[in-house]
Enzyme design. Structure first.
Site, PDB file in Angstrom:
ATOM      1  N   ALA A  62      -8.578  14.672 -72.451  1.00  0.00           N
ATOM      2  CA  ALA A  62      -7.267  14.717 -73.106  1.00  0.00           C
ATOM      3  C   ALA A  62      -7.492  15.016 -74.585  1.00  0.00           C
ATOM      4  O   ALA A  62      -8.595  14.834 -75.094  1.00  0.00           O
ATOM      5  CB  ALA A  62      -6.588  13.362 -72.940  1.00  0.00           C
ATOM      6  N   GLY A 101     -10.137  13.407 -68.978  1.00  0.00           N
ATOM      7  CA  GLY A 101      -9.089  14.183 -68.323  1.00  0.00           C
ATOM      8  C   GLY A 101      -9.623  15.470 -67.706  1.00  0.00           C
ATOM      9  O   GLY A 101      -9.046  15.991 -66.741  1.00  0.00           O
ATOM     10  N   GLU A 124     -13.786   7.576 -71.232  1.00  0.00           N
ATOM     11  CA  GLU A 124     -12.626   6.964 -71.891  1.00  0.00           C
ATOM     12  C   GLU A 124     -12.930   5.606 -72.501  1.00  0.00           C
ATOM     13  O   GLU A 124     -12.410   5.262 -73.561  1.00  0.00           O
ATOM     14  CB  GLU A 124     -11.464   6.830 -70.897  1.00  0.00           C
ATOM     15  CG  GLU A 124     -10.750   8.129 -70.574  1.00  0.00           C
ATOM     16  CD  GLU A 124     -11.384   8.915 -69.437  1.00  0.00           C
ATOM     17  OE1 GLU A 124     -12.553   8.644 -69.082  1.00  0.00           O
ATOM     18  OE2 GLU A 124     -10.714   9.811 -68.890  1.00  0.00           O
TER      19      GLU A 124
HETATM   20  N1  3HC Z   1      -9.771  15.869 -78.170  1.00  0.00           N
HETATM   21  C1  3HC Z   1      -9.648  16.419 -79.385  1.00  0.00           C
HETATM   22  N2  3HC Z   1     -10.678  16.911 -80.085  1.00  0.00           N
HETATM   23  C2  3HC Z   1     -11.900  16.828 -79.528  1.00  0.00           C
HETATM   24  C3  3HC Z   1     -12.115  16.250 -78.270  1.00  0.00           C
HETATM   25  C4  3HC Z   1     -10.977  15.755 -77.572  1.00  0.00           C
HETATM   26  N3  3HC Z   1     -11.079  15.209 -76.361  1.00  0.00           N
HETATM   27  N4  3HC Z   1     -13.416  16.301 -77.976  1.00  0.00           N
HETATM   28  C5  3HC Z   1     -14.006  16.894 -79.026  1.00  0.00           C
HETATM   29  N5  3HC Z   1     -13.097  17.212 -79.958  1.00  0.00           N
HETATM   30  C6  3HC Z   1     -13.318  17.931 -81.220  1.00  0.00           C
HETATM   31  C7  3HC Z   1     -14.202  17.133 -82.166  1.00  0.00           C
HETATM   32  O1  3HC Z   1     -13.433  16.241 -82.952  1.00  0.00           O
HETATM   33  C8  3HC Z   1     -14.822  18.231 -82.989  1.00  0.00           C
HETATM   34  O2  3HC Z   1     -13.871  18.638 -83.942  1.00  0.00           O
HETATM   35  P1  3HC Z   1     -14.343  19.123 -85.396  1.00  0.00           P
HETATM   36  O3  3HC Z   1     -15.190  20.324 -85.160  1.00  0.00           O
HETATM   37  O4  3HC Z   1     -13.045  19.371 -86.080  1.00  0.00           O
HETATM   38  O5  3HC Z   1     -15.104  17.959 -85.967  1.00  0.00           O
HETATM   39  C9  3HC Z   1     -14.978  19.374 -81.991  1.00  0.00           C
HETATM   40  O6  3HC Z   1     -14.088  19.087 -80.920  1.00  0.00           O
HETATM   41  C10 3HC Z   1     -16.368  19.492 -81.421  1.00  0.00           C
HETATM   42  O7  3HC Z   1     -16.783  18.225 -80.957  1.00  0.00           O
HETATM   43  P2  3HC Z   1     -18.262  17.697 -81.227  1.00  0.00           P
HETATM   44  O8  3HC Z   1     -18.621  17.873 -82.654  1.00  0.00           O
HETATM   45  O9  3HC Z   1     -18.323  16.323 -80.668  1.00  0.00           O
HETATM   46  O10 3HC Z   1     -19.107  18.718 -80.368  1.00  0.00           O
HETATM   47  P3  3HC Z   1     -20.327  18.463 -79.392  1.00  0.00           P
HETATM   48  O11 3HC Z   1     -20.667  19.769 -78.812  1.00  0.00           O
HETATM   49  O12 3HC Z   1     -21.388  17.662 -80.079  1.00  0.00           O
HETATM   50  O13 3HC Z   1     -19.773  17.523 -78.220  1.00  0.00           O
HETATM   51  C11 3HC Z   1     -18.264  16.820 -76.502  1.00  0.00           C
HETATM   52  C12 3HC Z   1     -18.779  18.000 -77.365  1.00  0.00           C
HETATM   53  C13 3HC Z   1     -19.392  16.311 -75.599  1.00  0.00           C
HETATM   54  C14 3HC Z   1     -17.122  17.324 -75.689  1.00  0.00           C
HETATM   55  C15 3HC Z   1     -17.824  15.675 -77.458  1.00  0.00           C
HETATM   56  O14 3HC Z   1     -16.953  16.198 -78.419  1.00  0.00           O
HETATM   57  C16 3HC Z   1     -17.110  14.544 -76.779  1.00  0.00           C
HETATM   58  O15 3HC Z   1     -17.733  13.668 -76.225  1.00  0.00           O
HETATM   59  N6  3HC Z   1     -15.777  14.574 -76.851  1.00  0.00           N
HETATM   60  C17 3HC Z   1     -14.960  13.474 -76.371  1.00  0.00           C
HETATM   61  C18 3HC Z   1     -14.814  13.522 -74.875  1.00  0.00           C
HETATM   62  C19 3HC Z   1     -13.910  12.426 -74.420  1.00  0.00           C
HETATM   63  O16 3HC Z   1     -13.980  11.294 -74.858  1.00  0.00           O
HETATM   64  N7  3HC Z   1     -13.033  12.761 -73.479  1.00  0.00           N
HETATM   65  C20 3HC Z   1     -12.105  11.791 -72.977  1.00  0.00           C
HETATM   66  C21 3HC Z   1     -10.858  11.851 -73.781  1.00  0.00           C
HETATM   67  S1  3HC Z   1      -9.708  10.600 -73.332  1.00  0.00           S
HETATM   68  C22 3HC Z   1      -9.032  11.162 -71.888  1.00  0.00           C
HETATM   69  O17 3HC Z   1      -9.384  12.200 -71.399  1.00  0.00           O
HETATM   70  C23 3HC Z   1      -7.921  10.301 -71.344  1.00  0.00           C
HETATM   71  C24 3HC Z   1      -7.550  10.688 -69.967  1.00  0.00           C
HETATM   72  O18 3HC Z   1      -8.178   9.884 -69.042  1.00  0.00           O
HETATM   73  C25 3HC Z   1      -6.033  10.534 -69.755  1.00  0.00           C
END
Ligand code: 3HC
Length: 698
Positions: A62, A101, A124
């Site tokens: 998400a 998500g 999450e």
């Molecule tokens: N939403 C918004 N922005 C995100 C994002 C997300 N889910 N995931 C990453 N980004 C952004 C980062 O803030 C960063 O932005 P910036 O360049 O402006 O600083 C950019 O994307 C790149 O991210 P990273 O620097 O972390 O890049 P990496 O290549 O090192 O890692 C990744 C990529 C493994 C995807 C890592 O970003 C990550 O772990 N992201 C979070 C994943 C996550 O937690 N997903 C679950 C979200 S909650 C959810 O899905 C709820 C659902 O169940 C309803």
């Protein structure tokens, strides 16, 4: 333009998401995806659908930035359900990471194909959430309940080959992913395979006590956290309730998690640590210097730990120490770390051998003539540091970065021992250096931009979070530690036992209490630093107890006694009546009447001490952003991540309330330590937060 597009090839529709950088499920993506699936579902020419992503990864989850805003339809669980309801086989084609998500969307699809180097996960929990788009219900239908729970509780991604074994992925793509997915679709169409809906799969039953035992097994590692318990409840529901009832419950609990202060703290932490890499005034295009080789000066525990981290990151390393015994000890430390790494499966034997190959020990500064970066880790004494830097200046090639691992001393004074202060920088590692993720990067007045940029690159290569700070005594981390430690020491004299203080702060969420930390770090270390300082407050109570213990040779764990007692070979602190008596005697000598101090007061005085000093640090421009301070305290000092760091925590209380309490402390304990900084008053009076301050300064 919509981030979702559709094309058709030989009766197979290909829905492509293109929402850089990580294809997060923003409102536009959810809307585009739902529309695309509906269109394909209604199109007779389409026999099956492939869902694939452009760029570096499949959907990473998400859009976290949307969590602070009012939710907007279509909601993700509805989109996932719509995909699953599609009358034609839908295949998710996964590369990079399908997270949160993203995996939930993939599990809504009927089949999943992945590149072997992809990974899937439900992280999450790391944001204080639970998988809220049916993930808690679908994952236990694809794999064992325990595997599903482990993935959701740890939040770590599972490599595609393991996910394939576990039943989460149906096929691994040998070659091109799109080709593989199209072939899979054609195979399904040819065999007339109907959509296989995850919701219709059974959940494998578990033993009667399974969930009670599982909850028990995660108590320690999820201490104080809200989301993990809710995740277990959701998975229990998967066996107890119908799919739709359990999904409704998942949605309710997800909203509770999303609205919790813990999730706000963890989301702040997520963005703050990424923001730290962007240094104000330092362009993204700042060139960096080479980082092939490094020299570490001083083969003590810290030097050896840094050397180990560098060889592990593929660098050629010279470890220099003036005496053979020191070098031998350093080599033994590194050997132990390599053996431990192999034992824990962090590296295989071949990788360990390659690490050994990259390490050279020496006592001769002339050997350092060609290294790209030097990291000095000798005694914390200015005279010794200056002598080392004088020698480095004489032998190192032009352009070599000369870094000091000092934890408190003036970088400019150290740089003045060289004729090249622009190449000098502080790289403050935390012990144990190969484990602790923080690297405090201290810029001196003359440090060149490319030296700062290269230091940030080094942090990344070592798997650490680099935070750039200004030069002052103790920089950000240790300067704040003084305020925290000061309150601890004062409260000892006022009547709180070391173990009561430690318990209060540990219960609040700190990784360890300050007295246990002091014994771990060594009470002699802080003592020596205080001896060198000429600017300490004129206060006989200041670090009185710690000084007495250090003068008695009670250094902590390494001498078997410090603030606590330790049995041989054990790190378990045992309260020592002798220390209680000593504290009482010191309090009497100073005329301090002892009293009961509540856990609430203990926490407030230590944590507000941090907030006040953090505010002064911002005021002085030593940290560029409140978030940088938070990252330093979370990664360097065991501040609970779910509280978002001291400055975010202050915001969560409200700065007006924090200011009022600090004024009360000033009136009660005197202005020496509790005079509120002007910035705190200004923010409180204008109804602003540290987050507002960060947003205003862009
Ligand atoms: N939403 C918004 N922005 C995100 C994002 C997300 N889910 N995931 C990453 N980004 C952004 C980062 O803030 C960063 O932005 P910036 O360049 O402006 O600083 C950019 O994307 C790149 O991210 P990273 O620097 O972390 O890049 P990496 O290549 O090192 O890692 C990744 C990529 C493994 C995807 C890592 O970003 C990550 O772990 N992201 C979070 C994943 C996550 O937690 N997903 C679950 C979200 S909650 C959810 O899905 C709820 C659902 O169940 C309803």
């Amino acid at each position: 333009m919509s981030p979702v597009s559709t094309s058709t090839k030989d009766g197979i529709a290909v829905i492509t998401i293109n929402n850089p950088p990580v294809n997060a499920l923003s409102h536009a993506v959810r809307e585009g995806l739902q529309t695309a699936v509906e269109t394909c579902d209604g199109d007779d020419a389409v026999k099956a659908i492939v869902l694939i992503c452009e760029g570096r990864t499949f959907i990473a989850g998400a859009d976290i930035r949307e969590f602070g805003q009012p939710p907007q339809a279509p909601h993700l669980p509805d989109v996932v359900n719509r995909i699953e309801a599609c009358g034609k086989p839908v295949i998710a084609a996964i590369h990079g990471t399908a997270l949160g998500g993203g995996l939930e969307v993939a599990m809504g699809c009927h089949f999943r194909i992945a590149r072997p180097d992809a990974a899937v996960g439900l992280p999450e929990v790391k944001l204080g959430l639970l998988p809220g788009a049916t993930g808690t219900q679908r994952l236990p239908r694809l794999t064992e309940v325990k595997t599903a729970l482990d993935m959701m509780i740890a939040g770590d991604p599972l490599p595609a080959p393991q996910a394939f074994q576990a039943g989460i992925i149906d096929r691994l793509a040998d070659g091109d992913l799109l080709d593989g997915a199209l072939q899979y679709a054609q195979d399904l169409v040819a065999a007339n395979v109907a959509p296989r809906r995850t919701r219709d799969l059974p959940v494998t039953p578990v033993a009667e006590n399974f969930f009670a035992d599982y909850r028990q097994s995660i108590v320690r590692k999820t201490r104080g956290l809200f989301a993990p318990q809710q995740i277990v409840t959701c998975v229990e529901n998967a066996l107890r309730l119908s799919f739709d009832e359990a999904v409704a419950e998942e949605r309710r609990l997800f909203a509770e998690c999303r609205n919790s202060p813990q999730s706000a703290g963890l989301r702040h932490a997520f963005f703050a640590e990424r923001e730290a890499a962007r240094v104000p005034g330092l362009g993204r295009d700042t060139p960096t210097r080479p980082l092939q080789s490094a020299a570490i000066i001083g083969a003590g525990t810290m030097g050896a730990g840094i050397a180990y981290a560098c060889i592990n990151a593929g660098m050629q390393v010279f470890l220099l120490d003036s005496d053979d015994a020191g070098l031998k000890r350093g080599t033994q430390t590194i050997e132990k770390l390599l053996a431990g790494g192999v034992e824990r499966g962090k590296l295989d034997k071949a990788a360990a051998a390659a690490c050994r190959q990259r390490l050279t020990t020496t006592s001769d500064y002339a050997d350092l003539a060609d290294v790209d970066i030097v990291i000095e880790a000798v005694f914390e004494t200015m005279a010794i540091k200056k002598e080392v830097f004088g020698q480095l200046d004489a032998v190192c090639k032009p352009g070599a970065i000369l870094a000091t691992n000092t934890s408190t001393l003036d970088i400019d004074a150290i740089a003045s021992a060289t004729g090249r202060p622009k190449d000098v920088i502080g790289l403050h590692f935390f012990s144990p250096a190969h484990i602790m993720k923080l690297l405090e990067i201290v810029r001196g007045s003359h440090t060149a931009d490319d030296v700062i940029a290269t230091s940030l690159t080094l942090a990344r290569r070592l798997g650490k979070i680099g935070v750039v700070v200004g030069n002052c005594f103790g920089f950000v981390g240790n300067r704040m530690l003084y305020s925290y430690g000061r309150e601890n020491q004062l409260m000892l004299l006022e009547g709180a036992a070391p173990e009561s203080i430690d318990k209060a702060l540990h219960d609040w969420g700190m990784a360890m209490g300050p007295n246990a930390v002091g014994d771990l770090a060594g009470l002699d270390v802080g003592y020596k630093v205080r001896q060198e300082r000429t600017d300490l407050p004129d206060d006989p109570r200041f670090y009185r107890v710690a000084n007495k213990l250090a003068e008695m040779g009670r250094y902590g764990q390494k001498t078997g006694k410090g603030m606590y007692l330790y049995e041989a070979g054990s790190r378990q602190p045992i309260p020592d009546p002798l220390v209680h008596d000593l504290i009482k005697a010191e309090a009497d000598a100073l005329g301090i009447e002892q009293r009961d101090i509540s856990a609430e007061e203990i926490v407030e005085r230590c944590i507000y001490g941090l907030i006040v000093e953090g505010t002064r640090i911002l005021q002085d421009g030593i940290a560029s952003r409140p978030g940088d301070i938070d990252v330093i305290w979370m990664y360097g000092y065991g501040f609970p991540r779910h509280r978002g760091g001291p400055m975010h925590y202050a915001d969560s209380i409200g700065l007006d309330k924090v200011y009022a309490r600090v004024c009360e402390f000033r009136d009660r304990f005197g202005p020496m330590y509790w005079e509120p900084p002007a910035l705190l008053r200004e923010l409180a009076e204008s109804g602003r937060s540290f987050a507002d301050l960060a947003a205003e300064s862009g």
